[in-house]
Enzyme design. Sequence first.
Site, short mmCIF file in Angstrom:
data_model
loop_
_atom_site.label_atom_id
_atom_site.label_comp_id
_atom_site.label_asym_id
_atom_site.label_seq_id
_atom_site.Cartn_x
_atom_site.Cartn_y
_atom_site.Cartn_z
N SER A 97 1.17 -0.93 -0.28
CA SER A 97 -0.18 0.21 -0.01
C SER A 97 0.73 1.42 0.21
O SER A 97 1.67 1.68 -0.51
CB SER A 97 -1.13 -0.08 0.98
N ASP A 227 -9.48 -5.33 -4.94
CA ASP A 227 -9.27 -4.23 -3.93
C ASP A 227 -9.78 -3.36 -3.88
O ASP A 227 -10.09 -2.14 -4.47
CB ASP A 227 -8.39 -3.40 -4.09
N HIS A 256 -7.67 -5.53 -0.27
CA HIS A 256 -6.02 -4.99 -0.44
C HIS A 256 -5.37 -5.79 0.88
O HIS A 256 -4.28 -5.50 0.37
CB HIS A 256 -6.29 -3.43 0.29
#
Length: 276
Positions: A97, A227, A256
């Site tokens: 991320s 995601d 995610h």
Amino acid sequence: MSTVTASDGTEIFYKDWGPRDGETVVFHHGWPLSSDDWDSQLLYFLGQGFRVIAHDRRGHGRSGQPSDGHDMDTYAADVATLTDALDLRDAVHIGHSTGGGEVARYVARAKPGRVAKAVLVSSVPPVMVKKESNPEGTPIEVFDGFRASLAANRAQFYIEVAEGPFYGFNRPDAEVSQGLIDRWWALGMAGAANAHYECIKAFSETDFTEDLRQIEVPVLVMHGTDDQVVPYADAGPKSAALLPDGTLKSYEGFPHGMLSTRPEVLNPGLLAFIRS
């Protein structure tokens, strides 16, 4: 605790496990968490004989909580301070991320010989926010909402993120883990509110297009198609296309936070790339 001191005096905490002469993997965590979010991967690669290193980004976890420096250039500079202090050579850098953005910026600027490969998992590059050059991006109003929710009631906001889109626990067929929800909340609340607030701008508005184009080492891009935080179509495929030596690995229906929900799939995939 093991720390290095950044150029502005901020103490950056890190953990360093395994043989000093072993192949090194460095892990970069997502917002608003800490190196503890990598527990599964740290233990897995430690068991495979690797040297594993993970740090807490400034303002997160056990690192210092300065009033400024919460931007990608400073994050990458902090990583450079760490890798210089430990004199890491031919390391593999893996980012999740926001940590993927940090990896992209650091690797693009790293000293020769520091990096062998990199991995971007559910990562924010090339750029998240919607703008003229990125019409498929996420509207700025979404990130403004993040900031408003964090400022109004950070504790409740973090519960809602973990219970909902981060792990895909808001999907009808999701197998919910209360432990993961509680861990996410605890790791987030250990950091500084100002750092987390400013980091929203860093992860959503920073454009990593040129960083990706400049990376010469092999890069694996791993992204789940479900995601809900960093939408697949605007991230994974675009990043892989910009990289000179990039490979995209898509995971159908994965969320995610797939590193935590599906480590039995992701960890062997990471290992295969590192050993390839």
